[in-house]
Design a protein around this motif. Structure first.
Motif, PDB file in Angstrom:
ATOM      1  N   ARG A  52       1.420   9.357  -5.986  1.00 31.88           N
ATOM      2  CA  ARG A  52       2.263  10.611  -5.312  1.00 31.88           C
ATOM      3  C   ARG A  52       2.423  11.317  -6.529  1.00 31.88           C
TER       4      ARG A  52
ATOM      5  N   ALA B 153       0.664   4.413  -2.452  1.00 34.46           N
ATOM      6  CA  ALA B 153       0.293   5.470  -2.806  1.00 34.46           C
ATOM      7  C   ALA B 153       1.492   6.625  -3.218  1.00 34.46           C
TER       8      ALA B 153
ATOM      9  N   SER C 165       0.727  -0.857   0.075  1.00 28.23           N
ATOM     10  CA  SER C 165       0.055  -0.207  -0.268  1.00 28.23           C
ATOM     11  C   SER C 165       1.133   1.196  -0.161  1.00 28.23           C
TER      12      SER C 165
ATOM     13  N   TYR D 293      -9.174   0.796  -1.946  1.00 29.82           N
ATOM     14  CA  TYR D 293      -9.370   2.150  -1.136  1.00 29.82           C
ATOM     15  C   TYR D 293      -8.662   3.192  -1.852  1.00 29.82           C
ATOM     16  N   LEU D 294      -9.430   4.911  -2.227  1.00 28.35           N
ATOM     17  CA  LEU D 294      -8.947   5.814  -2.937  1.00 28.35           C
ATOM     18  C   LEU D 294      -9.086   7.377  -1.442  1.00 28.35           C
ATOM     19  N   ALA D 295      -8.126   8.047  -0.885  1.00 25.58           N
ATOM     20  CA  ALA D 295      -8.806   9.694  -0.942  1.00 25.58           C
ATOM     21  C   ALA D 295      -7.673  10.122  -1.225  1.00 25.58           C
ATOM     22  N   ALA D 296      -8.079  11.862  -1.806  1.00 21.01           N
ATOM     23  CA  ALA D 296      -7.500  12.656  -3.261  1.00 21.01           C
ATOM     24  C   ALA D 296      -7.774  13.941  -2.563  1.00 21.01           C
ATOM     25  N   THR D 297      -7.147  14.538  -2.418  1.00 27.51           N
ATOM     26  CA  THR D 297      -7.465  16.371  -2.545  1.00 27.51           C
ATOM     27  C   THR D 297      -6.942  17.006  -3.369  1.00 27.51           C
TER      28      THR D 297
END
Length: 282
Positions: free
Chosen positions: A191, A187, A183, A215-219
């Motif tokens: 990036r 990631a 993981s 599972y993803l998370a982004a800004t």
């Protein structure tokens, strides 16, 4: 579902007990409950599983036991089954047991016992099927048992013709398949592509991911397509439409043994697609 070559082979499916550490409370209290639950399973559940397997073996007059040593249940019962049946044990290993112990929240005391049982099962085996060539070499030396690499493979019909040029279009596609154990490395890729504004050689970079969960998370901007779980045929077709295939593996010292001896089975599928592969690992 058994393949055509195994049609007619008798089979019996039995549910195995929970193998995650039972930790309703954090810290030392959680370790105590995890140990107590494991003792209960070992003393109450495993003898029944052994008896059922031995009865099945005697009924069908088996002449050997083949066990994939993944998880403490099989690690513990396989040698007992072979011993009670009076037949040799053939062991197969996918990952070193240390990974399983950490991933399933096993307490230290139970983990040490699982490791000892794993070593004893391999030492008492007739032969060992290992996950890679380095693992086979190391296990032959460590356990003094003939060990051979049994890596995941695909039939020749999956082979594609290599393409030595980029596909036409305005997208640069990166294919990823299988579970993303690495993981941190995954990631890192996201990036890096973010710093590149998801552009490469004037094209928009798009990741196509095939697997059981994501599972993803982004800004910030992200171009990831989730294709879910597909059959081998579908997966080969989808990955074959990509420009690059991505295979991450652990850099962390915690996973040193796994990185040295395991084999990323997704690589077999990748190579059959005849696309360039980026191996992101040590």
């Amino acid at each position: 579902v058994l393949g055509p070559a195994l049609e007619g082979v008798p089979i019996e499916i039995v549910a195995k007990p929970r193998e995650n550490g039972f930790r309703p409370l954090p810290g030392r209290a959680g370790s105590v409950t995890a140990y107590a639950y494991d003792r209960f399973v070992s003393q109450r559940r495993l003898p029944d599983l052994v008896d059922r397997a031995v009865e099945f073996g005697r009924r069908h007059k088996i002449d050997r036991v083949w066990a994939v040593l993944q998880g403490q249940t099989i690690i513990r019962i396989a040698p007992l089954i072979a011993q009670k049946l009076g037949v040799p044990l053939y062991s197969q290993v996918w990952d070193p047991v240390g990974w399983w112990i950490r991933a399933h929240g096993i307490d230290a005391r139970t983990g040490a016992g699982i490791q000892a049982a794993y070593d004893a099962a391999l030492s008492g085996s007739e032969k060992i099927g290992a996950a890679s060539i380095p693992m086979a070499e190391e296990y032959s030396r460590r356990y003094n048992v003939p060990s051979f690499p049994l890596m995941h493979g695909l039939p020749d019909t999956f082979g594609c013709e290599p393409i030595d040029h980029l596909r036409s279009g305005d997208q640069f596609r990166i294919g990823v398949a299988g579970q993303l154990y690495a993981s941190e490395e995954w990631a890192c890729l996201l990036r890096t592509l973010g710093h590149m504004n998801w552009k490469f050689m004037g094209r928009d970079v798009v990741i196509r991911y095939l697997g059981p969960h994501l599972y993803l998370a982004a800004t910030q901007k992200m171009n990831v397509e989730y294709w879910g779980w597909r059959s081998q045929d579908e997966a080969a077709e989808i990955l074959g439409s990509c420009d690059l295939l991505y295979c991450p593996y652990w850099f962390s010292p915690v996973f040193r043994e796994e990185a040295m001896y395991s084999f990323p089975s997704k690589l077999s599928l990748y190579l059959s697609c005849a696309r360039p592969v980026v191996f992101h690992g040590p």
